[in-house]
Scaffold this motif. Structure first.
Motif, PDB file in Angstrom:
ATOM      1  N   ARG A   1       0.847  -1.193   0.000  1.00 16.20           N
ATOM      2  CA  ARG A   1       0.000   0.000   0.000  1.00 16.20           C
ATOM      3  C   ARG A   1       0.884   1.245   0.000  1.00 16.20           C
ATOM      4  NH1 ARG A   1      -2.384  -4.062   2.883  1.00 16.20           N
ATOM      5  NH2 ARG A   1      -4.647  -4.129   3.100  1.00 16.20           N
TER       6      ARG A   1
ATOM      7  N   HIS B   1      -0.289   3.318   4.732  1.00 17.53           N
ATOM      8  CA  HIS B   1      -0.836   2.267   5.612  1.00 17.53           C
ATOM      9  C   HIS B   1      -0.306   0.883   5.230  1.00 17.53           C
ATOM     10  CE1 HIS B   1      -3.911   4.923   7.528  1.00 17.53           C
ATOM     11  NE2 HIS B   1      -3.846   5.537   6.374  1.00 17.53           N
TER      12      HIS B   1
ATOM     13  N   PHE C   1      -7.478   2.709  11.283  1.00 15.71           N
ATOM     14  CA  PHE C   1      -8.430   1.885  12.042  1.00 15.71           C
ATOM     15  C   PHE C   1      -9.533   1.560  11.038  1.00 15.71           C
ATOM     16  CE2 PHE C   1     -10.179   1.502  16.614  1.00 15.71           C
ATOM     17  CZ  PHE C   1     -11.207   0.638  16.243  1.00 15.71           C
TER      18      PHE C   1
ATOM     19  N   ASN D   1      -9.253   6.569  11.139  1.00 12.03           N
ATOM     20  CA  ASN D   1      -7.954   6.724  11.799  1.00 12.03           C
ATOM     21  C   ASN D   1      -8.166   6.859  13.305  1.00 12.03           C
ATOM     22  OD1 ASN D   1      -6.272   6.676   9.539  1.00 12.03           O
ATOM     23  ND2 ASN D   1      -6.311   8.903   9.275  1.00 12.03           N
TER      24      ASN D   1
ATOM     25  N   PHE E   1      -8.084  15.499   9.780  1.00 13.47           N
ATOM     26  CA  PHE E   1      -7.084  15.119   8.788  1.00 13.47           C
ATOM     27  C   PHE E   1      -6.182  16.303   8.436  1.00 13.47           C
ATOM     28  CE2 PHE E   1      -5.650  13.072   4.761  1.00 13.47           C
ATOM     29  CZ  PHE E   1      -5.181  11.925   5.350  1.00 13.47           C
TER      30      PHE E   1
ATOM     31  N   VAL F   1     -13.749  10.233  10.868  1.00 16.32           N
ATOM     32  CA  VAL F   1     -13.221  11.540  10.457  1.00 16.32           C
ATOM     33  C   VAL F   1     -14.276  12.383   9.720  1.00 16.32           C
ATOM     34  CG1 VAL F   1     -11.421  12.821   9.231  1.00 16.32           C
ATOM     35  CG2 VAL F   1     -10.870  10.641  10.350  1.00 16.32           C
ATOM     36  N   HIS F   2     -14.707  11.941   8.548  1.00 15.95           N
ATOM     37  CA  HIS F   2     -15.654  12.756   7.775  1.00 15.95           C
ATOM     38  C   HIS F   2     -17.028  12.766   8.429  1.00 15.95           C
ATOM     39  CE1 HIS F   2     -12.727  12.191   4.606  1.00 15.95           C
ATOM     40  NE2 HIS F   2     -12.804  10.906   4.848  1.00 15.95           N
TER      41      HIS F   2
ATOM     42  N   LEU G   1     -12.750  15.709   0.752  1.00 16.50           N
ATOM     43  CA  LEU G   1     -11.733  14.682   0.988  1.00 16.50           C
ATOM     44  C   LEU G   1     -12.380  13.305   0.846  1.00 16.50           C
ATOM     45  CD1 LEU G   1      -8.696  14.758   1.918  1.00 16.50           C
ATOM     46  CD2 LEU G   1      -9.543  14.106   4.158  1.00 16.50           C
TER      47      LEU G   1
ATOM     48  N   GLY H   1     -13.105  12.420  -2.769  1.00 18.15           N
ATOM     49  CA  GLY H   1     -11.911  11.930  -3.479  1.00 18.15           C
ATOM     50  C   GLY H   1     -11.587  10.497  -3.088  1.00 18.15           C
ATOM     51  N   ARG H   2     -11.804  10.176  -1.824  1.00 18.53           N
ATOM     52  CA  ARG H   2     -11.515   8.812  -1.359  1.00 18.53           C
ATOM     53  C   ARG H   2     -12.434   7.795  -2.033  1.00 18.53           C
ATOM     54  NH1 ARG H   2     -11.626   8.331   4.923  1.00 18.53           N
ATOM     55  NH2 ARG H   2     -10.435   6.438   4.525  1.00 18.53           N
TER      56      ARG H   2
ATOM     57  N   SER I   1     -10.425   6.791  -4.906  1.00 16.98           N
ATOM     58  CA  SER I   1      -9.044   6.322  -4.772  1.00 16.98           C
ATOM     59  C   SER I   1      -8.905   4.851  -4.366  1.00 16.98           C
ATOM     60  CB  SER I   1      -8.325   7.201  -3.748  1.00 16.98           C
ATOM     61  OG  SER I   1      -7.014   6.774  -3.554  1.00 16.98           O
ATOM     62  N   TYR I   2      -9.752   4.386  -3.468  1.00 14.46           N
ATOM     63  CA  TYR I   2      -9.502   3.067  -2.874  1.00 14.46           C
ATOM     64  C   TYR I   2      -9.769   1.937  -3.858  1.00 14.46           C
ATOM     65  CZ  TYR I   2      -8.825   5.354   1.592  1.00 14.46           C
ATOM     66  OH  TYR I   2      -8.339   6.142   2.594  1.00 14.46           O
TER      67      TYR I   2
ATOM     68  N   GLN J   1      -6.908  -0.800  -5.215  1.00 14.83           N
ATOM     69  CA  GLN J   1      -7.019  -2.272  -5.097  1.00 14.83           C
ATOM     70  C   GLN J   1      -6.777  -2.934  -6.455  1.00 14.83           C
ATOM     71  OE1 GLN J   1      -6.828  -2.555  -2.172  1.00 14.83           O
ATOM     72  NE2 GLN J   1      -8.130  -1.024  -1.202  1.00 14.83           N
TER      73      GLN J   1
ATOM     74  N   ARG K   1      -3.056  -3.089  -6.665  1.00 12.90           N
ATOM     75  CA  ARG K   1      -2.453  -3.853  -5.571  1.00 12.90           C
ATOM     76  C   ARG K   1      -2.807  -5.331  -5.657  1.00 12.90           C
ATOM     77  NH1 ARG K   1      -2.952  -4.618  -0.290  1.00 12.90           N
ATOM     78  NH2 ARG K   1      -5.199  -4.322  -0.221  1.00 12.90           N
TER      79      ARG K   1
HETATM   80 FE1  HDD Z   1      -6.663   6.589   3.004  1.00 14.23          FE
HETATM   81  C1  HDD Z   1      -5.442   3.442   2.844  1.00 14.23           C
HETATM   82  C2  HDD Z   1      -7.603   6.058   6.278  1.00 14.23           C
HETATM   83  C3  HDD Z   1      -7.535   9.891   3.281  1.00 14.23           C
HETATM   84  C4  HDD Z   1      -6.097   6.997  -0.283  1.00 14.23           C
HETATM   85  N1  HDD Z   1      -6.539   5.055   4.310  1.00 14.23           N
HETATM   86  C5  HDD Z   1      -6.004   3.824   4.047  1.00 14.23           C
HETATM   87  C6  HDD Z   1      -6.128   2.988   5.193  1.00 14.23           C
HETATM   88  C7  HDD Z   1      -6.727   3.723   6.166  1.00 14.23           C
HETATM   89  C8  HDD Z   1      -6.990   5.030   5.610  1.00 14.23           C
HETATM   90  C9  HDD Z   1      -7.067   3.272   7.576  1.00 14.23           C
HETATM   91  C10 HDD Z   1      -5.629   1.553   5.306  1.00 14.23           C
HETATM   92  C11 HDD Z   1      -6.707   0.572   4.963  1.00 14.23           C
HETATM   93  C12 HDD Z   1      -6.172  -0.832   5.150  1.00 14.23           C
HETATM   94  O1  HDD Z   1      -5.889  -1.197   6.305  1.00 14.23           O
HETATM   95  O2  HDD Z   1      -6.027  -1.521   4.155  1.00 14.23           O
HETATM   96  N2  HDD Z   1      -7.349   7.761   4.505  1.00 14.23           N
HETATM   97  C13 HDD Z   1      -7.773   7.334   5.736  1.00 14.23           C
HETATM   98  C14 HDD Z   1      -8.441   8.411   6.411  1.00 14.23           C
HETATM   99  C15 HDD Z   1      -8.407   9.495   5.573  1.00 14.23           C
HETATM  100  C16 HDD Z   1      -7.735   9.078   4.370  1.00 14.23           C
HETATM  101  C17 HDD Z   1      -9.069   8.325   7.795  1.00 14.23           C
HETATM  102  C18 HDD Z   1      -8.961  10.871   5.771  1.00 14.23           C
HETATM  103  C19 HDD Z   1      -9.940  11.150   6.545  1.00 14.23           C
HETATM  104  N3  HDD Z   1      -6.753   8.163   1.738  1.00 14.23           N
HETATM  105  C20 HDD Z   1      -7.185   9.432   2.039  1.00 14.23           C
HETATM  106  C21 HDD Z   1      -7.269  10.221   0.826  1.00 14.23           C
HETATM  107  C22 HDD Z   1      -6.876   9.399  -0.205  1.00 14.23           C
HETATM  108  C23 HDD Z   1      -6.550   8.108   0.395  1.00 14.23           C
HETATM  109  C24 HDD Z   1      -7.709  11.671   0.746  1.00 14.23           C
HETATM  110  C25 HDD Z   1      -6.760   9.669  -1.669  1.00 14.23           C
HETATM  111  C26 HDD Z   1      -7.385  10.604  -2.307  1.00 14.23           C
HETATM  112  N4  HDD Z   1      -5.811   5.457   1.556  1.00 14.23           N
HETATM  113  C27 HDD Z   1      -5.736   5.813   0.249  1.00 14.23           C
HETATM  114  C28 HDD Z   1      -5.198   4.696  -0.635  1.00 14.23           C
HETATM  115  C29 HDD Z   1      -5.042   3.535   0.379  1.00 14.23           C
HETATM  116  C30 HDD Z   1      -5.428   4.173   1.693  1.00 14.23           C
HETATM  117  C31 HDD Z   1      -4.017   5.052  -1.451  1.00 14.23           C
HETATM  118  C32 HDD Z   1      -3.716   2.791   0.392  1.00 14.23           C
HETATM  119  C33 HDD Z   1      -4.061   1.345   0.444  1.00 14.23           C
HETATM  120  C34 HDD Z   1      -5.487   1.282   0.272  1.00 14.23           C
HETATM  121  O3  HDD Z   1      -5.985   2.534   0.111  1.00 14.23           O
HETATM  122  O4  HDD Z   1      -6.170   0.287   0.261  1.00 14.23           O
HETATM  123  O5  HDD Z   1      -6.116   4.410  -1.641  1.00 14.23           O
END
Ligand code: HDD
Length: 678
Positions: free
Chosen positions: A57, A60, A117, A133, A138, A206-207, A339, A342-343, A346-347, A351, A354
């Motif tokens: 990742r 995280h 979390f 989290n 954030f 958070v949100h 935020l 956008g998420r 992204s996720y 995947q 990944r």
């Molecule tokens: Fe994120 C992973 C939490 C903002 C893009 N994020 C990831 C994980 C957590 C969070 C707990 C790990 C999940 C796991 O255990 O597999 N992220 C947050 C929180 C955010 C946040 C609480 C704001 C409130 N994240 C955020 C933004 C973006 C991302 C704004 C992109 C625009 N986050 C990702 C990711 C990850 C990720 C790159 C990396 C691995 C995954 O998603 O599965 O897509």
């Protein structure tokens, strides 16, 4: 995988099921000759091995997981139609993954960092992922900035260091130019970022999300997780030492607690905000850099989550689990937080790369536990053998069992009215970046405030570019001038050097929120904590028994440590097996420690640096220390000044006397006598 049994024996086979006769030797041209390309068994084994790792990742990457369940306390039908929150008898399976953010998959567990979390609820209406989290706000307000903040905190790209650390120039360069991050910076520099245990972290969605009732009434909610054994942190010097003594400190702690049946538990709660109430708050609910103090809107507890099963396989489950904030169920909805929006993209995208394609939902840890069916087909790693000739709808030739839309129970987006120009602009209602940073800092107890100042001084001292430090001092002036002064002093700088920052909105003094402090909420318990008892040859057997009984009463775990792993013989001649040798178990691994040295062993202990450091560190880390009268010499050698956290184990009931003191936790009043800020 099926066991291959030939003649009733399990056999190793190739991936094609061919029994393997020899798993020790490759195929060679003569016993001392070169390997033959023909050796398809070797090639298959090595090829598979070469591909064992998948892309980690981007954030995280370091995570620890566990299985468990969630059960509501009562029906929440008055606020949401979500099926898993309707019936106190309904048990929903969950998989949780905790993580650090910045470090790689093999990095240590205790850097100063935010903790992820993430909870996957396998509900009967599909998977609901709450990807939060341990900090309720954030760094940034818009997903557009996420790659920037992540690139800034990750190891610097030319040199490849520092790993898993925010204490470097690029992070603070970005932060010092990003006023919206100041509130989160206060949290990230606080003790929340060095938790004692993953079992003791709070979690936040958070949100702002939505809860929607069966009648379509929508309210805003903020999600909270509260550990039932309370929250606790380590002290920074301890974190540094734990990272060397046990890089897997948190992962091991979670695993061992579950193995011994001490199941971690959290309550899930929500702050509920009526749509009309949003305008009364002094910030915008869509701004993820803001929280709602519990004193203003209390948390309504919905139910409890219990983690009761360790993963069977770290890779298959903890590594391959794929959370997406877009995984949602009827009764829950999104807000327009930019935020979060956008998420939602992204996720899923991450995947795909990944986990190698669009079928990652079929991996067992990701698969819904309820039936799922649609006309999506094929793709890399397709595991289903779909039958029949129809993979579309509508169709008059599809069988009656073919999946159809579900207008009655299917997911419906809350019909929020949206109008507006297409525009790239931050809302003016997001512009107050300092008031809540101040609110958080001023709501801390004195030791917590000191730790924030120390963390800032530590981190900024690692930033070699003076201009970045000067700019940060400018931000601190807007948060709290005393904090600015304290950090400047600790850095050996003058506040006069601070860059003057013009706040877009002048910071306000909001009502304080004592519930944000961990120390103020310390539950004063030994439950779930770990005691270390140092025993020697001739240790007094009855004192040891009394202590073990007292700790067990408090539901604390205990580990015994001896100079040698072979154990010791106690005063009554009984053999005592121990968990660790002294060199392998420094006192940083325990919440409270006891030294049960005997008269004949104390001379050797006093000459042993590991023993002296054991005590010196426990004292420096503000722990309650118990000691037998014979161990007094070791306490003196470690320079311990006796106080009410050093307990001489003499007299009747040494176990009770000790736990009464140890339950009170760290002796914060000892700290100023031992350590200055910086
Ligand atoms: Fe994120 C992973 C939490 C903002 C893009 N994020 C990831 C994980 C957590 C969070 C707990 C790990 C999940 C796991 O255990 O597999 N992220 C947050 C929180 C955010 C946040 C609480 C704001 C409130 N994240 C955020 C933004 C973006 C991302 C704004 C992109 C625009 N986050 C990702 C990711 C990850 C990720 C790159 C990396 C691995 C995954 O998603 O599965 O897509």
């Amino acid at each position: 995988m099926h066991q291959v049994a030939v003649d009733g024996e399990p056999h190793l086979t190739t991936n094609q099921g061919l029994p393997i006769a020899d798993n020790q030797n490759s195929l060679k041209a003569g016993v001392r000759g070169p390997l033959l390309l023909e050796d398809f068994i070797l090639r298959e084994k090595i090829t598979h091995f070469d591909h064992e790792r998948i892309p980690e990742r981007i954030v995280h990457a370091r995570g620890s997981g566990a299985h468990g369940y969630f059960q509501p306390y009562e029906s929440a039908a008055d606020i949401t139609s979500a099926g898993f929150l309707q019936d106190p008898k309904k048990i929903t399976e969950v998989f949780v993954r905790f993580s650090t953010v910045a470090g790689g998959a093999g990095s240590v567990d205790l850097p100063r960092d935010v903790r992820g979390f993430a909870v996957k609820f396998y509900t009967e209406e599909g998977n609901f992922d709450l990807v939060g989290n341990n900090i309720p706000v954030f760094f940034i307000q818009d997903a557009m900035k996420f790659p920037d903040v992540v690139h800034a905190v990750k190891m610097e790209p030319d040199r490849g260091f520092p790993q898993a650390a925010s204490a470097h120039a690029t992070f603070w360069d970005f932060i010092s130019l990003t006023p919206e991050s100041m509130h989160m910076i206060m949290w990230a520099m606080s003790d929340r970022a060095i938790p004692r245990s993953l079992r003791m972290i709070e979690g936040f969605g958070v949100h702002t999300f939505r809860f929607i009732t069966a009648k379509g009434v929508s309210r805003f909610v903020k999600f909270h997780w509260r550990p039932t054994i309370g929250s606790a942190a380590v002290v920074w010097d301890e974190a540094v030492k734990i990272s060397g003594a046990d890089p897997d400190f948190h992962r091991r702690d979670l695993w061992e607690a579950i193995e011994r049946g001490d199941f971690p538990e959290w309550e899930l709660g929500v702050q509920v905000i009526e749509e009309g109430q949003a305008a009364d708050l002094d910030f915008d609910l869509l701004d993820p850099t803001k929280l709602i103090p519990e004193e203003i809107i209390p948390i309504r507890m919905l139910g409890k989550m219990v983690l009761n099963r360790n993963p069977d396989n770290h890779f298959a489950e903890t590594e391959q689990v794929a959370y997406c904030p877009s995984h949602i169920v009827p009764g829950i909805g999104f807000s327009d937080d930019p935020l979060l929006q956008g998420r939602l993209f992204s996720y899923l995208d991450t995947q795909l790369s990944r986990l190698g394609g669009p079928n990652f939902h079929q991996i067992p840890v990701n698969a819904p536990r309820c039936p799922f069916a649609n006309n999506q087909r094929d793709g890399l790693r397709q595991m289903h053998v779909h039958k029949g000739r129809v993979a579309y709808e509508p169709s008059q030739i599809s069988p009656p069992s073919a999946p159809r839309e579900c207008p009655m129970h299917g997911f419906r987006t809350h019909p929020e009215a949206e109008t507006g120009e297409k525009i790239r602009k931050r809302s003016d209602t997001f512009a107050d970046h300092y008031s809540q940073a101040r609110l958080f800092y001023r709501s801390m107890t004195v030791p917590e405030q000191n730790h924030i100042a120390s963390a800032l001084a530590f981190e900024l001292a690692k930033v070699e570019i003076v201009g970045i430090r000067q700019r940060m001092l400018g931000h601190l002036a807007l948060i709290d001038p005393v904090l600015q002064q304290t950090v400047a002093d600790a850095l050996g700088m003058s506040v006069k050097e601070s860059v003057k920052i013009q706040a877009a909105v002048a910071p306000r003094d909001l009502a304080l929120s004592p519930s944000l402090s961990m120390i103020a909420k310390d539950p004063q318990t030994l439950k779930g904590r770990k005691a270390g008892i140092l025993v020697t040859e001739g240790t007094d057997a009855s004192t040891l028994q009394a202590l073990l009984a007292a700790f067990s009463n408090e539901k604390a775990a205990v580990e015994l440590i001896a100079p040698k792993i072979g154990g010791v013989t106690a005063s009554n001649g009984s053999a005592i097996a121990v968990h660790h040798s002294l060199s392998g178990a420094p006192s940083v691994l325990f919440d409270t420690v006891v030294i049960l040295a005997s008269e004949k062993a104390i001379g050797d202990l006093v000459r042993e640096a590991a023993a002296v450091n054991w005590v010196r560190d426990a004292f420096g880390h503000l722990k309650v220390i118990g000691y037998s009268p014979e161990a007094t010499a070791l306490m003196e050698a470690a320079g311990v000044e006796p106080d009410d956290g050093t307990v001489l184990l003499a007299g009747a009931n040494p176990g009770k006397t000790f736990v009464r003191s140890a339950k009170q936790g760290r002796r914060w009043d000892r700290e100023p006598t031992l350590r200055s800020i910086g």
